[in-house]
Design a protein around this motif. Structure first.
Motif, PDB file in Angstrom:
ATOM      1  N   PHE A  75       6.284   6.514   1.912  1.00 19.60           N
ATOM      2  CA  PHE A  75       6.056   5.094   2.142  1.00 19.60           C
ATOM      3  C   PHE A  75       4.938   4.893   3.164  1.00 19.60           C
ATOM      4  N   GLU A  76       4.993   5.641   4.252  1.00 16.66           N
ATOM      5  CA  GLU A  76       3.978   5.476   5.292  1.00 16.66           C
ATOM      6  C   GLU A  76       2.594   5.864   4.773  1.00 16.66           C
ATOM      7  N   LEU A  77       2.521   6.935   3.985  1.00 17.54           N
ATOM      8  CA  LEU A  77       1.230   7.313   3.413  1.00 17.54           C
ATOM      9  C   LEU A  77       0.713   6.214   2.490  1.00 17.54           C
ATOM     10  N   GLY A  78       1.585   5.697   1.615  1.00 16.10           N
ATOM     11  CA  GLY A  78       1.172   4.599   0.744  1.00 16.10           C
ATOM     12  C   GLY A  78       0.706   3.396   1.520  1.00 16.10           C
ATOM     13  N   TYR A  79       1.353   3.132   2.666  1.00 24.22           N
ATOM     14  CA  TYR A  79       0.980   1.995   3.505  1.00 24.22           C
ATOM     15  C   TYR A  79      -0.414   2.163   4.104  1.00 24.22           C
ATOM     16  N   ARG A  80      -0.860   3.395   4.214  1.00 26.00           N
ATOM     17  CA  ARG A  80      -2.162   3.649   4.844  1.00 26.00           C
ATOM     18  C   ARG A  80      -3.297   3.812   3.827  1.00 26.00           C
ATOM     19  N   ILE A  81      -2.997   3.611   2.549  1.00 26.39           N
ATOM     20  CA  ILE A  81      -4.027   3.698   1.515  1.00 26.39           C
ATOM     21  C   ILE A  81      -4.724   2.350   1.369  1.00 26.39           C
ATOM     22  N   ASN A  82      -6.046   2.381   1.370  1.00 27.29           N
ATOM     23  CA  ASN A  82      -6.862   1.166   1.279  1.00 27.29           C
ATOM     24  C   ASN A  82      -7.519   1.114  -0.102  1.00 27.29           C
ATOM     25  N   LEU A  83      -6.980   0.289  -0.986  1.00 23.72           N
ATOM     26  CA  LEU A  83      -7.528   0.192  -2.348  1.00 23.72           C
ATOM     27  C   LEU A  83      -8.960  -0.345  -2.347  1.00 23.72           C
ATOM     28  N   ARG A  84      -9.264  -1.220  -1.415  1.00 23.77           N
ATOM     29  CA  ARG A  84     -10.619  -1.779  -1.361  1.00 23.77           C
ATOM     30  C   ARG A  84     -11.648  -0.685  -1.091  1.00 23.77           C
ATOM     31  N   GLY A 145      -4.517  12.082  14.653  1.00 24.62           N
ATOM     32  CA  GLY A 145      -5.748  12.155  13.879  1.00 24.62           C
ATOM     33  C   GLY A 145      -6.252  10.804  13.421  1.00 24.62           C
ATOM     34  N   ALA A 146      -7.570  10.597  13.489  1.00 20.28           N
ATOM     35  CA  ALA A 146      -8.209   9.375  12.998  1.00 20.28           C
ATOM     36  C   ALA A 146      -9.687   9.650  12.793  1.00 20.28           C
ATOM     37  N   GLY A 147     -10.219   9.201  11.661  1.00 16.95           N
ATOM     38  CA  GLY A 147     -11.628   9.403  11.380  1.00 16.95           C
ATOM     39  C   GLY A 147     -11.868   9.689   9.906  1.00 16.95           C
ATOM     40  N   GLN A 148     -13.057  10.134   9.576  1.00 17.63           N
ATOM     41  CA  GLN A 148     -13.446  10.302   8.188  1.00 17.63           C
ATOM     42  C   GLN A 148     -12.619  11.370   7.475  1.00 17.63           C
ATOM     43  N   VAL A 149     -12.464  12.526   8.084  1.00 19.98           N
ATOM     44  CA  VAL A 149     -11.698  13.605   7.457  1.00 19.98           C
ATOM     45  C   VAL A 149     -10.237  13.194   7.282  1.00 19.98           C
ATOM     46  N   THR A 150      -9.670  12.574   8.306  1.00 24.44           N
ATOM     47  CA  THR A 150      -8.273  12.140   8.253  1.00 24.44           C
ATOM     48  C   THR A 150      -8.040  11.152   7.119  1.00 24.44           C
ATOM     49  N   GLU A 151      -8.882  10.120   7.054  1.00 24.82           N
ATOM     50  CA  GLU A 151      -8.702   9.083   6.035  1.00 24.82           C
ATOM     51  C   GLU A 151      -8.915   9.633   4.623  1.00 24.82           C
ATOM     52  N   ARG A 152      -9.923  10.460   4.459  1.00 21.28           N
ATOM     53  CA  ARG A 152     -10.178  11.028   3.132  1.00 21.28           C
ATOM     54  C   ARG A 152      -9.036  11.938   2.707  1.00 21.28           C
ATOM     55  N   ALA A 153      -8.522  12.735   3.631  1.00 23.90           N
ATOM     56  CA  ALA A 153      -7.419  13.633   3.292  1.00 23.90           C
ATOM     57  C   ALA A 153      -6.202  12.844   2.817  1.00 23.90           C
ATOM     58  N   MET A 154      -5.891  11.731   3.475  1.00 21.93           N
ATOM     59  CA  MET A 154      -4.738  10.926   3.067  1.00 21.93           C
ATOM     60  C   MET A 154      -4.953  10.312   1.690  1.00 21.93           C
ATOM     61  N   HIS A 155      -6.135   9.793   1.439  1.00 22.69           N
ATOM     62  CA  HIS A 155      -6.402   9.163   0.147  1.00 22.69           C
ATOM     63  C   HIS A 155      -6.412  10.188  -0.991  1.00 22.69           C
ATOM     64  N   PHE A 251       5.570   1.596  -3.199  1.00 22.41           N
ATOM     65  CA  PHE A 251       6.221   0.664  -2.282  1.00 22.41           C
ATOM     66  C   PHE A 251       5.351   0.445  -1.045  1.00 22.41           C
ATOM     67  N   GLY A 252       4.909   1.528  -0.418  1.00 22.60           N
ATOM     68  CA  GLY A 252       4.066   1.400   0.758  1.00 22.60           C
ATOM     69  C   GLY A 252       2.738   0.749   0.471  1.00 22.60           C
ATOM     70  N   LEU A 253       2.144   1.089  -0.675  1.00 24.69           N
ATOM     71  CA  LEU A 253       0.848   0.526  -1.046  1.00 24.69           C
ATOM     72  C   LEU A 253       0.925  -0.983  -1.231  1.00 24.69           C
ATOM     73  N   VAL A 254       1.937  -1.439  -1.980  1.00 26.44           N
ATOM     74  CA  VAL A 254       2.083  -2.874  -2.229  1.00 26.44           C
ATOM     75  C   VAL A 254       2.457  -3.609  -0.947  1.00 26.44           C
ATOM     76  N   ALA A 255       3.334  -3.013  -0.133  1.00 24.21           N
ATOM     77  CA  ALA A 255       3.725  -3.659   1.124  1.00 24.21           C
ATOM     78  C   ALA A 255       2.529  -3.837   2.045  1.00 24.21           C
ATOM     79  N   ARG A 256       1.625  -2.848   2.069  1.00 20.52           N
ATOM     80  CA  ARG A 256       0.424  -2.976   2.907  1.00 20.52           C
ATOM     81  C   ARG A 256      -0.411  -4.174   2.494  1.00 20.52           C
ATOM     82  N   HIS A 257      -0.613  -4.312   1.202  1.00 19.37           N
ATOM     83  CA  HIS A 257      -1.475  -5.378   0.725  1.00 19.37           C
ATOM     84  C   HIS A 257      -0.772  -6.725   0.665  1.00 19.37           C
ATOM     85  N   ARG A 258       0.537  -6.726   0.980  1.00 18.29           N
ATOM     86  CA  ARG A 258       1.238  -7.992   1.193  1.00 18.29           C
ATOM     87  C   ARG A 258       1.117  -8.431   2.638  1.00 18.29           C
TER      88      ARG A 258
END
Length: 412
Positions: A75-84, A145-155, A251-258
């Protein structure tokens, strides 16, 4: 004597978990070893020493709690995904598709060359496609962790997990549970699981924020509300034999964008998430038997190396086209090495249907335990090398300059 043995049985799991947690804390502070790697090693030792001794009822109870811990992380990983961001930079989904497809092909070909049966090779290849959201996210949060490598790895992890779940379900449907060998029917069954799991997760993503708004505590009580909702979601997918991976991610992805955010103090879902993380990484390692690891060690190690080379090579090759340096692309490939928890959870799902893949795929057991212990260390070192870890002296964690500007989510 019987009372003493009964007491020992009842306390074995809690004592083992406590000792694993203590060992994790000490080795993290003294040697900077990721805690989850220590939990996994302790679980592997305990599971094999206690094999055939502890009543199975205790393991069944802990399995449900482990699934809850995995669901919270998904859920937390899905919440941190940015579809845009994915729409703006199409090279990210293309990278995920390439590294997943080429990983499947490479692992399949090497397995076949080493004499593994076609069906077993397909199963190994399907599981090798994915990275473990649980392992990656725990190391990222542990290291700040925060930055380009972190964000890309999660996505990339979120996308290759979705692809791996579909391919794995189709493979199991065709080769294990479909006596007719009807590829079309099995593919359709895989699509149904994919759609039903995603649809259930999306429904939770719409309904739970609506409940938060109705009760008037959209921010103050969000952590507990989402934890209870994830628990219910995991239970439903377990009963209906759907995919908790896809459901919790969606669930996390939709909740983020809500636009419903968790409290800033509740990353990892606070103390509840930390406790369940100890249980999750400890428990999954107890399911791997040492003789299976020994039997498939050499081939398992070879397949892990092939998987690592393909993922690093693809991430490096597409790095400049997607807007980062080749070095950071390579570090991204190293960061997505964890795979153990995802693999073992998928195997446990097939066990419920009467098939034990660890019994027939010894290299899979070796891959799982090696990845459980070594992969978190690689992720930790990749974040440090990218200077994206708050534990690294020269680190400069912050927002990802690649991502489009938007209001920052607390959990993101």
């Amino acid at each position: 004597m019987r009372e003493l043995l009964s007491l020992t049985d009842a306390l074995a799991w809690p004592l083992a978990l406590t000792l694993a947690w203590m060992a994790g804390e000490l080795l993290y502070r003294w040697a900077s070893v990721p805690r989850i790697a220590v939990y996994g090693l302790c679980g592997f030792i305990f599971g094999n020493l206690a094999a055939g001794y502890l009543p199975p009822a205790y393991a069944d109870a802990f399995l449900m709690l482990a699934n809850l811990g995995f669901g919270l992380m998904l859920f937390e990983l899905g919440y941190r995904i940015n579809l845009r961001w994915l729409r703006i930079n199409p090279w990210l989904p293309l990278t995920a598709l390439l590294e997943s497809a080429l990983t499947w092909a490479a692992v399949y070909l090497v397995s076949r060359a080493c004499g593994v049966a076609p069906l077993s090779s397909c199963l190994l290849a399907a599981l090798a496609m994915a990275s473990s959201p649980a392992g990656l996210l725990r190391v990222i949060n542990e290291e700040g962790g925060a930055g380009q490598v972190t964000e890309r790895a999660m996505h990339l992890t979120a996308m290759n997990c979705v692809l791996a779940v579909f391919v794995f379900n189709v493979t199991v449907g065709v080769g294990v549970f479909q006596t007719s060998g009807d590829v079309v029917h099995a593919g359709w069954a895989g699509l149904v699981v994919l759609a039903a799991s995603s649809g259930l997760g999306a429904a939770f993503g719409f309904l739970v924020p609506l409940w938060q708004r109705l009760v008037g505590h959209a921010r103050a009580d969000a952590t507990l509300t989402f934890a209870v909702a994830v628990f219910l979601l995991v239970a439903i997918t377990h009963v209906l034999r759907l995919s908790p991976v896809l459901a919790a991610l969606t669930f996390g992805l939709v909740a983020r964008h809500r636009r419903i955010t968790l409290s800033p103090a509740q990353r990892n879902f606070g103390a509840l998430g930390d406790l369940l993380a100890v249980l999750l990484f400890f428990f999954v390692a107890t399911t791997v038997e040492w003789f299976s690891v020994f039997e498939g060690f050499m081939l398992g190690l070879l397949l892990l190396l092939v998987r690592a080379l393909v993922k690093v090579a693809v991430c490096t090759a597409t790095a400049r086209a997607s807007g980062i340096s080749a070095r950071k692309g390579a570090l991204t490939g190293v960061a997505i090495m964890p795979m153990a928890v995802f693999t073992i959870v998928m195997v446990e799902q097939t066990r419920r249907l009467g098939v034990d893949l660890f019994d027939s795929l010894a290299p899979l057991a070796a891959m799982a335990i090696l990845a459980e212990v070594l992969a978190p260390v690689l992720t930790q070192r990749a974040l440090a090398a990218a200077r994206e870890s708050s534990q690294h002296p020269g680190a400069n964690p912050g927002t990802n300059p690649e991502q489009p500007k938007e209001k920052t989510d607390a959990v993101a």
